[in-house]
Motif scaffolding. Structure first.
Motif, PDB file in Angstrom:
ATOM      1  N   TYR A 202     -42.859 -32.169 -17.861  1.00  0.00           N
ATOM      2  CA  TYR A 202     -43.276 -32.813 -16.609  1.00  0.00           C
ATOM      3  C   TYR A 202     -42.476 -34.100 -16.359  1.00  0.00           C
ATOM      4  CZ  TYR A 202     -47.374 -29.817 -17.475  1.00  0.00           C
ATOM      5  OH  TYR A 202     -48.205 -28.762 -17.754  1.00  0.00           O
ATOM      6  N   MET A 203     -42.270 -34.873 -17.420  1.00  0.00           N
ATOM      7  CA  MET A 203     -41.537 -36.123 -17.258  1.00  0.00           C
ATOM      8  C   MET A 203     -40.058 -35.863 -16.952  1.00  0.00           C
ATOM      9  SD  MET A 203     -43.824 -38.429 -17.491  1.00  0.00           S
ATOM     10  CE  MET A 203     -44.965 -37.225 -16.771  1.00  0.00           C
ATOM     11  N   ILE A 204     -39.478 -34.860 -17.626  1.00  0.00           N
ATOM     12  CA  ILE A 204     -38.086 -34.502 -17.352  1.00  0.00           C
ATOM     13  C   ILE A 204     -37.953 -34.012 -15.909  1.00  0.00           C
ATOM     14  CG2 ILE A 204     -36.235 -32.875 -17.914  1.00  0.00           C
ATOM     15  CD1 ILE A 204     -37.196 -32.979 -20.817  1.00  0.00           C
ATOM     16  N   GLY A 205     -38.907 -33.183 -15.471  1.00  0.00           N
ATOM     17  CA  GLY A 205     -38.879 -32.673 -14.102  1.00  0.00           C
ATOM     18  C   GLY A 205     -38.984 -33.790 -13.075  1.00  0.00           C
ATOM     19  N   ALA A 206     -39.854 -34.757 -13.340  1.00  0.00           N
ATOM     20  CA  ALA A 206     -39.991 -35.894 -12.420  1.00  0.00           C
ATOM     21  C   ALA A 206     -38.712 -36.713 -12.375  1.00  0.00           C
ATOM     22  CB  ALA A 206     -41.169 -36.757 -12.844  1.00  0.00           C
ATOM     23  N   GLY A 207     -38.123 -36.935 -13.553  1.00  0.00           N
ATOM     24  CA  GLY A 207     -36.871 -37.688 -13.609  1.00  0.00           C
ATOM     25  C   GLY A 207     -35.755 -36.985 -12.870  1.00  0.00           C
ATOM     26  N   LEU A 208     -35.702 -35.658 -12.994  1.00  0.00           N
ATOM     27  CA  LEU A 208     -34.682 -34.882 -12.285  1.00  0.00           C
ATOM     28  C   LEU A 208     -34.887 -34.970 -10.780  1.00  0.00           C
ATOM     29  CD1 LEU A 208     -32.320 -32.892 -12.455  1.00  0.00           C
ATOM     30  CD2 LEU A 208     -33.986 -31.032 -12.631  1.00  0.00           C
ATOM     31  N   SER A 209     -36.135 -34.930 -10.339  1.00  0.00           N
ATOM     32  CA  SER A 209     -36.428 -35.024  -8.913  1.00  0.00           C
ATOM     33  C   SER A 209     -35.988 -36.376  -8.344  1.00  0.00           C
ATOM     34  CB  SER A 209     -37.926 -34.819  -8.676  1.00  0.00           C
ATOM     35  OG  SER A 209     -38.227 -34.823  -7.287  1.00  0.00           O
ATOM     36  N   VAL A 210     -36.274 -37.432  -9.077  1.00  0.00           N
ATOM     37  CA  VAL A 210     -35.857 -38.774  -8.635  1.00  0.00           C
ATOM     38  C   VAL A 210     -34.335 -38.867  -8.594  1.00  0.00           C
ATOM     39  CG1 VAL A 210     -35.851 -41.222  -9.254  1.00  0.00           C
ATOM     40  CG2 VAL A 210     -37.971 -39.900  -9.419  1.00  0.00           C
ATOM     41  N   THR A 211     -33.675 -38.289  -9.598  1.00  0.00           N
ATOM     42  CA  THR A 211     -32.212 -38.326  -9.646  1.00  0.00           C
ATOM     43  C   THR A 211     -31.602 -37.594  -8.458  1.00  0.00           C
ATOM     44  OG1 THR A 211     -32.245 -38.398 -12.073  1.00  0.00           O
ATOM     45  CG2 THR A 211     -30.192 -37.714 -11.022  1.00  0.00           C
ATOM     46  N   ILE A 212     -32.113 -36.414  -8.145  1.00  0.00           N
ATOM     47  CA  ILE A 212     -31.603 -35.653  -6.999  1.00  0.00           C
ATOM     48  C   ILE A 212     -31.817 -36.428  -5.702  1.00  0.00           C
ATOM     49  CG2 ILE A 212     -31.922 -33.564  -5.619  1.00  0.00           C
ATOM     50  CD1 ILE A 212     -32.622 -32.108  -8.212  1.00  0.00           C
ATOM     51  N   ALA A 213     -32.988 -37.042  -5.572  1.00  0.00           N
ATOM     52  CA  ALA A 213     -33.259 -37.843  -4.366  1.00  0.00           C
ATOM     53  C   ALA A 213     -32.261 -38.985  -4.247  1.00  0.00           C
ATOM     54  CB  ALA A 213     -34.682 -38.380  -4.417  1.00  0.00           C
ATOM     55  N   GLY A 214     -31.940 -39.629  -5.377  1.00  0.00           N
ATOM     56  CA  GLY A 214     -30.973 -40.725  -5.359  1.00  0.00           C
ATOM     57  C   GLY A 214     -29.576 -40.262  -5.007  1.00  0.00           C
ATOM     58  N   VAL A 215     -29.160 -39.127  -5.539  1.00  0.00           N
ATOM     59  CA  VAL A 215     -27.836 -38.588  -5.244  1.00  0.00           C
ATOM     60  C   VAL A 215     -27.720 -38.189  -3.777  1.00  0.00           C
ATOM     61  CG1 VAL A 215     -26.259 -36.662  -5.705  1.00  0.00           C
ATOM     62  CG2 VAL A 215     -27.398 -37.826  -7.609  1.00  0.00           C
ATOM     63  N   LEU A 216     -28.759 -37.554  -3.252  1.00  0.00           N
ATOM     64  CA  LEU A 216     -28.729 -37.075  -1.876  1.00  0.00           C
ATOM     65  C   LEU A 216     -28.868 -38.192  -0.847  1.00  0.00           C
ATOM     66  CD1 LEU A 216     -30.964 -33.854  -2.042  1.00  0.00           C
ATOM     67  CD2 LEU A 216     -28.492 -33.944  -1.715  1.00  0.00           C
ATOM     68  N   ALA A 217     -29.685 -39.182  -1.153  1.00  0.00           N
ATOM     69  CA  ALA A 217     -30.065 -40.143  -0.107  1.00  0.00           C
ATOM     70  C   ALA A 217     -30.092 -41.587  -0.566  1.00  0.00           C
ATOM     71  CB  ALA A 217     -31.427 -39.758   0.458  1.00  0.00           C
ATOM     72  N   GLY A 218     -29.631 -41.869  -1.777  1.00  0.00           N
ATOM     73  CA  GLY A 218     -29.569 -43.248  -2.228  1.00  0.00           C
ATOM     74  C   GLY A 218     -30.943 -43.838  -2.500  1.00  0.00           C
ATOM     75  N   VAL A 219     -30.999 -45.149  -2.450  1.00  0.00           N
ATOM     76  CA  VAL A 219     -32.240 -45.861  -2.769  1.00  0.00           C
ATOM     77  C   VAL A 219     -33.362 -45.468  -1.828  1.00  0.00           C
ATOM     78  CG1 VAL A 219     -33.333 -48.136  -2.889  1.00  0.00           C
ATOM     79  CG2 VAL A 219     -31.020 -47.818  -3.771  1.00  0.00           C
ATOM     80  N   TRP A 220     -33.040 -45.343  -0.526  1.00  0.00           N
ATOM     81  CA  TRP A 220     -34.091 -44.998   0.431  1.00  0.00           C
ATOM     82  C   TRP A 220     -34.613 -43.585   0.200  1.00  0.00           C
ATOM     83  CZ3 TRP A 220     -36.573 -48.721   2.286  1.00  0.00           C
ATOM     84  CH2 TRP A 220     -35.945 -49.912   2.648  1.00  0.00           C
ATOM     85  N   GLY A 221     -33.779 -42.712  -0.337  1.00  0.00           N
ATOM     86  CA  GLY A 221     -34.253 -41.383  -0.684  1.00  0.00           C
ATOM     87  C   GLY A 221     -35.265 -41.419  -1.805  1.00  0.00           C
ATOM     88  N   VAL A 222     -35.018 -42.273  -2.797  1.00  0.00           N
ATOM     89  CA  VAL A 222     -35.970 -42.424  -3.902  1.00  0.00           C
ATOM     90  C   VAL A 222     -37.270 -43.033  -3.396  1.00  0.00           C
ATOM     91  CG1 VAL A 222     -36.393 -43.578  -6.105  1.00  0.00           C
ATOM     92  CG2 VAL A 222     -34.132 -42.619  -5.613  1.00  0.00           C
ATOM     93  N   VAL A 223     -37.155 -44.033  -2.530  1.00  0.00           N
ATOM     94  CA  VAL A 223     -38.355 -44.654  -1.955  1.00  0.00           C
ATOM     95  C   VAL A 223     -39.154 -43.621  -1.165  1.00  0.00           C
ATOM     96  CG1 VAL A 223     -39.197 -46.380  -0.308  1.00  0.00           C
ATOM     97  CG2 VAL A 223     -37.362 -46.963  -1.901  1.00  0.00           C
ATOM     98  N   ALA A 224     -38.448 -42.815  -0.363  1.00  0.00           N
ATOM     99  CA  ALA A 224     -39.129 -41.786   0.438  1.00  0.00           C
ATOM    100  C   ALA A 224     -39.796 -40.753  -0.462  1.00  0.00           C
ATOM    101  CB  ALA A 224     -38.132 -41.115   1.377  1.00  0.00           C
ATOM    102  N   LEU A 225     -39.115 -40.339  -1.528  1.00  0.00           N
ATOM    103  CA  LEU A 225     -39.705 -39.374  -2.454  1.00  0.00           C
ATOM    104  C   LEU A 225     -40.982 -39.928  -3.080  1.00  0.00           C
ATOM    105  CD1 LEU A 225     -39.662 -36.736  -4.115  1.00  0.00           C
ATOM    106  CD2 LEU A 225     -38.236 -37.956  -5.795  1.00  0.00           C
ATOM    107  N   CYS A 226     -40.952 -41.195  -3.471  1.00  0.00           N
ATOM    108  CA  CYS A 226     -42.142 -41.811  -4.070  1.00  0.00           C
ATOM    109  C   CYS A 226     -43.292 -41.852  -3.075  1.00  0.00           C
ATOM    110  CB  CYS A 226     -41.812 -43.220  -4.571  1.00  0.00           C
ATOM    111  SG  CYS A 226     -40.725 -43.255  -6.014  1.00  0.00           S
TER     112      CYS A 226
END
Length: 355
Positions: A202-226
């Motif tokens: 679960y933790m690896i999956g969450a980390g991967l999701s945050v990483t993909i959001a950052g790659v696709l959309a930068g900081v605002w992508g991570v904020v939006a995902l959260c």
């Protein structure tokens, strides 16, 4: 209603919002409002339309997997648009994030819930991946090993007792299901010998999701995902709160807790919103038969507690504790005292919400 009409109506409840969100992410403009309306106004109007919307058995074979895969397309394309879409104004991006949160909380969560109950491993993995992408993978263990074992008892953090407000419940349940799910998995680890604790996945999956959001959309992508993930978690807790509020299983003569029965969960079989959530609001039958797919879930108003309004409307009502308790506490007491009858007069009424 003929099956040829029922199938498009049922599938449109989950597929149409996804298509609208993708159009909003790719084209912006009025599509952003169309997407938002598909998750709000359309649901209310369709619930009150009087249409009968049935799920045909063959839908269970392909619809959850289709929606599950579509969840990732909607999530990643939407995040990319929020981070990189210069054609979207700030207000449009904010509304898109809210709409994606509604979709994640009502459609993606319900789809993942359906999948983790399936017997086939690929379906369970897809459901787990959806929860992990929304930073809520621990819900898989908590739901299967804690909620379905202890629902409607004090041992279940996701079953609210009578008189507890949603806000008190939310803080306790969000932390409680994480801890109790961990404990349940730890007990399985001790009994079964060496096995990887799913919480690591679960933790690896969450980390991967945050990483993909950052790659696709930068900081605002991570904020939006959260934000989307928190919005989805908030709605998941609202759903648990509404569907189990105040109902408790009794203790048998041998000291054991009675099995889950028809009177231990609240139901909201309103046609379109139920289809939107793959019949998850037919909650009593689900708890009595957890392996039964969504197309086979039944509802009997005479024996199963039924909410006065649809699940989304009741979730909104739960945000106002005094109004919620005036509406629900008399109904809870009536079901506890006489579980074979539904209160004839709801405590809350409005020309918009009442039928």
């Amino acid at each position: 209603m003929r099956a040829s009409r029922a199938i498009p109506l049922f599938t449109s409840a989950t597929l149409l919002p996804a298509v609208c969100i993708l159009c909003a992410a790719l084209f912006g403009g009025f599509w952003v409002w169309v997407a938002f309306m598909s998750m709000t106004v359309l649901v209310i109007v369709m619930d009150r339309s009087g249409l009968r919307i049935d799920a045909q058995p063959d839908l269970a074979e392909w619809l959850p997997v289709t929606v599950g895969l579509l969840h990732f397309v909607v999530l990643w394309v939407g995040l990319w648009a929020i981070g990189q879409g210069s054609y979207l104004a700030l207000g449009q991006k904010l509304l898109l994030v809210v709409t994606m949160g509604l979709f994640a909380g009502q459609v993606s969560n319900a789809c993942a819930h359906e999948l983790i109950h399936r017997p086939r491993s690929h379906a369970r993995r897809l459901g787990t991946a959806i929860f992990c992408s929304l930073l809520n993978g621990q819900h898989v263990s908590a739901h299967l090993l804690v909620h379905h074992v202890h629902a409607s008892t004090d041992k279940d953090p996701n079953s609210a007792p009578l008189g507890r407000s949603f806000y008190r419940f939310f803080l306790a349940a969000a932390l409680g299901e994480f801890v109790e799910g961990w404990r349940a998995e730890s007990r399985r680890h001790v009994r079964g010998g060496y096995r990887l604790n799913p919480y690591v996945i679960y933790m690896i999956g969450a980390g991967l999701s945050v990483t993909i959001a950052g790659v696709l959309a930068g900081v605002w992508g991570v904020v939006a995902l959260c934000f989307i993930s928190f919005h989805a978690l908030f709605q998941l807790m609202l759903s648990d709160y509404v569907q189990h509020y105040g109902l408790r299983r009794g203790v048998l003569s041998d000291g054991k807790i009675e099995p889950m029965g028809p009177s231990h969960s609240w139901n909201a079989p309103h046609p379109y919103s139920a289809a939107l959530m793959m019949n998850a609001p037919r909650h009593s039958d689900h708890h009595m038969h957890p392996r039964r797919d969504f197309s086979s879930l039944a509802h009997c108003k005479d024996t199963m507690p039924t909410l006065p309004h649809s699940l989304p409307v009741m979730g909104a009502l739960a945000l106002f504790p005094s109004l919620w308790m005036r509406t629900m506490d008399p109904r809870v007491r009536q079901w506890v005292e006489n579980p074979e009858r539904e209160p004839s007069t709801p405590a809350f009424s409005s020309p918009v919400l009442s039928k």
